[in-house]
Design a protein around this motif. Structure first.
Motif, short mmCIF file in Angstrom:
data_model
loop_
_atom_site.label_atom_id
_atom_site.label_comp_id
_atom_site.label_asym_id
_atom_site.label_seq_id
_atom_site.Cartn_x
_atom_site.Cartn_y
_atom_site.Cartn_z
N TYR A 291 22.50 -1.42 -22.23
CA TYR A 291 23.36 -0.51 -22.91
C TYR A 291 23.12 -0.85 -24.49
O TYR A 291 22.93 0.23 -25.17
CB TYR A 291 24.55 -1.35 -22.85
N GLU B 26 20.06 -1.36 -26.02
CA GLU B 26 19.12 -0.81 -26.42
C GLU B 26 18.97 0.76 -26.40
O GLU B 26 18.12 1.32 -26.76
CB GLU B 26 17.87 -1.35 -25.60
N ASN B 27 20.21 1.43 -25.62
CA ASN B 27 19.92 2.63 -25.28
C ASN B 27 21.35 3.49 -25.71
O ASN B 27 21.42 4.49 -25.42
CB ASN B 27 19.70 3.20 -23.83
N LYS B 28 22.26 2.84 -26.23
CA LYS B 28 23.50 3.32 -26.68
C LYS B 28 23.69 4.65 -27.54
O LYS B 28 24.38 5.55 -27.44
CB LYS B 28 24.41 2.21 -27.02
N ALA C 203 20.82 6.59 -27.45
CA ALA C 203 19.90 7.55 -27.37
C ALA C 203 20.46 8.71 -26.31
O ALA C 203 21.32 8.51 -25.67
CB ALA C 203 18.83 6.87 -26.39
N VAL D 39 16.56 10.43 -22.50
CA VAL D 39 15.74 9.15 -23.03
C VAL D 39 16.16 8.08 -21.94
O VAL D 39 15.55 7.13 -21.64
CB VAL D 39 15.91 8.92 -24.54
N VAL D 40 17.68 7.76 -21.93
CA VAL D 40 18.12 6.76 -21.04
C VAL D 40 17.65 6.78 -19.71
O VAL D 40 17.37 5.83 -18.87
CB VAL D 40 19.80 6.68 -21.06
N THR E 4 14.39 5.56 -19.38
CA THR E 4 14.18 4.33 -19.15
C THR E 4 14.29 3.86 -17.90
O THR E 4 13.91 2.68 -17.55
CB THR E 4 15.40 3.64 -20.27
#
Lengths: 235, 417
Positions: B379, B381-383, B385, B389-390, B393
């Motif tokens: 969460y 690292e991607n909140k 994005a 993109v998530v 990942t």
């Protein structure tokens, strides 16, 4: 002189008669001893092979028995320990039967008492083993549940459960063995009552603030849950 | 509650389509679901002989009255009660539908008796079903000879992290198909697949009883079936049975997944590579995200590492356990769960479950703090994005799962234990 000779011969005959009467008993004792020890060794070997075949050591590892043995300084696997225990049990019974074969009044009484006591001893041993496994399982369950409930005192709680069950089963085992029943019951009641009282005092007096914080947090959490927080987004 | 049995429709013997709706206390949403299905049939399959079966697990909220009010003379509709044992009510699954495997059995047996060409199953708790779903689940089966149509919901990857972080990548690696939502609440099935599922004793199989949605998907992916998925749009459910509990969901999903790994090990140990599946429908963009409390999750992970490390050491390899311990000591601003470590954790737990190194219930529950640690990292690292993109990942995580499969095989065979 004749009388003296007769007295000695009578004494010797009497002694020989007693030896002849007693000798079969001695032979019986040795036969029982050798046969019993041989049987114990065969049972031990077969049981060890069987336990290895059903991966008993892995189960022991899972239940924490192996770790307990290591902690207790026992350098043996659970399967080896169980088979050795059975070996010594059969050996002990063999020894008792062998002594009984001598047909001496004193030993016969001792053997009778031993066999009367044996079921109690075995039951106590069983209580200890099962109780230990239950204590281990429940303390682990409590530890995991407490961690998942985010309780900082998870380890303490788990240890408390473990020791409570251990004390309970130790009391039960000793009671079963007939060791100072009344003293045991009194000691256990005092201990349990003492723990409850200590908790009541610490929460009611010493830990008023902590208790209040705990209840507030709990109520807050409950309100949060009722207000719709849920974990379904994880799925 | 009687035995599970196919429904008898007097007069007419066969049908072309069957739509099954398993339900339990779904009066609030059932009307909308039935309306959506009727509209979908009228729009897309007006000429087809269609049957609609509601299989009930003993509702007491007036679901049957809702059904009666929704009766349509143009459709053959039936409301039947499926077998529900007391244990089903005690161990109520997180989806809130007791005895769902029996509901599916009733639906499938009726479909087989009526010799339908295609069958769809939809969840009665849905509040987001639209008529297009009928077409998307049945169309590819009827017109393109697919055997199984899995749902592809429009959900943010943060929603459904058990699925995104464990079930999807694991199933994709094991069974080679990239079905994004392998826990198929709603799906389409061909006559061939229905016969197969019935032959595999859907209502008696232990894994089906544990989580029938995962069981169906595993049966499909390990068999000779043509598989596709359809973009269905948002997946919003009104769970009357209560809010999902993480512990229950985690346990039910992971225990079934790991047991299915044991059941199908002959299959997945041999296969290699990925076979992408066809996707029908149009993807919708930007589903709404959800927010987490990563600090709380990290705190839970740290507490787990402190209190449960002795249990984890029995499950994890020495190297993985060492890295997990090191991670638990990482300062919060640098906290990051590397994908490769996460995959090793999953594989170690799967192998630990297989070898029963710890009581299975304890093993699964002790995994939750590790999972929360991964979710927090994912969460954070991607909140910020974009969704694409998530999603990339997640795809990267899937590739790590695939790359690490030799490690799983080693651990599964008991090496390093």
């Amino acid at each position: 002189m004749e009388a003296w000779r007769i007295a000695i011969l009578d004494s010797f005959n009497h002694f020989m008669n007693r030896v002849i009467t007693f000798l079969p008993n001695v032979l019986a004792m040795f036969t029982i001893l050798i046969g019993g020890l041989l049987l114990a060794w065969i049972v031990k070997t077969l049981l060890s092979l069987f336990l290895k075949a059903i991966h008993f050591d892995r189960v022991g590892e899972r239940w924490g028995l192996s770790q307990l043995l290591i902690k207790g300084g026992v350098d043996a696997s659970p399967s080896s320990l169980v088979s050795r225990l059975l070996f010594w049990l059969i050996s002990l019974i063999t020894l008792t039967l062998a002594i009984n074969a001598l047909e001496l009044t004193a030993t016969q009484k001792l053997v009778a008492q031993f066999f009367m006591y044996l079921p109690n001893l075995l039951a106590a041993l069983l209580i200890l083993i099962i109780g230990y496994l239950v204590a281990l399982f429940l303390s682990q369950a409590v530890l995991i549940a407490a961690v998942n409930a985010q309780l900082d005192s998870a380890k303490t709680l788990s240890k408390a459960v473990h020791w409570f069950i251990m004390i309970l089963i130790l009391t039960m085992a000793l009671y079963h063995m007939g060791v100072a029943e009344k003293v045991l019951i009194a000691a256990f009641s005092i201990l349990l009552g003492g723990i409850v009282l200590a908790l009541a005092i610490s929460f009611g007096w010493g830990g008023r603030e902590i208790a209040r914080d705990f209840l507030e947090k709990w109520a807050h959490k409950k309100r949060g849950k009722d207000a719709g927080s849920n974990d379904s987004h994880h799925l | 509650m009687g035995e599970t049995a196919p429904i008898e429709f007097e007069g007419r013997a066969a049908a072309d389509l069957l739509i099954g709706v398993p339900l339990y206390n779904n009066a609030a949403t059932l009307g909308g679901v039935l309306e959506g299905i009727r509209a979908g049939i009228a729009r897309r399959f007006p000429q087809a002989r269609t049957v609609l079966v509601c299989s009930d697990g003993g509702s007491m909220d007036g679901s049957e009255e809702v059904f009666k009010n929704s009766l349509d003379p143009k459709l053959r509709m039936a409301f039947v009660s499926h077998l529900v044992l007391p244990v089903h009510r005690i161990l109520l699954p997180y989806h809130g539908l007791p005895g769902k495997e029996n509901a599916l059995k009733t639906i499938f047996e009726t479909a087989r008796k009526l010799q339908v060409k295609a069958c769809a199953v939809v969840d009665a708790s849905l509040s987001s079903l639209n008529p297009e779903w009928v077409s998307l689940l049945l169309g590819p089966v009827l017109e393109e000879n697919f055997d199984f149509i899995a749902p592809r919901y429009v959900r943010h990857p943060f929603e459904g992290t058990i699925s995104s972080g464990i079930i999807y990548p694991l199933q994709r690696t094991l069974y080679r198909k990239n079905l994004r939502y392998p826990i198929a609440d709603d799906f389409g099935a061909s006559e061939k697949l229905i016969r197969h599922l019935l032959s595999r004793k859907i209502a008696e199989d232990e894994n089906a009883r544990s989580n029938v949605d995962l069981w169906v998907t595993a049966q499909v992916l390990t068999g000779q079936f043509k598989v596709a998925q359809s973009f269905l749009g948002p997946h919003v459910r009104n769970l009357r049975s209560g809010k999902g509990n993480l512990g229950t969901m985690f346990h039910q999903d992971l225990s079934t997944t790991f047991r299915l790994m044991e059941e199908h090990q002959e299959f997945w140990r041999e296969v290699k590579g990925i076979q992408p599946v066809v996707t029908f429908g149009t993807p919708e963009e930007n589903p709404p995200g959800i927010s987490f409390d990563p600090e709380r999750m990290i705190a839970n992970f740290r507490l787990g590492a402190k209190a449960l490390i002795e249990i984890w050491r029995k499950i994890l390899s020495a190297e993985t356990a060492r890295r997990v311990e090191a991670l638990s000591r990482t300062p919060e601003n640098r906290f990051s769960f590397p994908p490769e470590l996460w995959v090793r954790v999953i594989y170690d737990f799967a192998a630990g479950f297989h070898w029963e190194v710890v009581h299975r219930d304890h093993l699964l529950k002790s995994m939750i703090p590790l999972y929360l640690g991964w979710v927090a990292s994912f969460y954070r690292e991607n909140k910020d994005a974009p969704v694409s993109v998530v999603e990339e990942t997640v795809e990267h995580l899937c590739r790590v799962f695939e790359d690490q499969k030799p490690y799983l095989l080693e651990r599964w065979e008991g090496k390093g234990r």
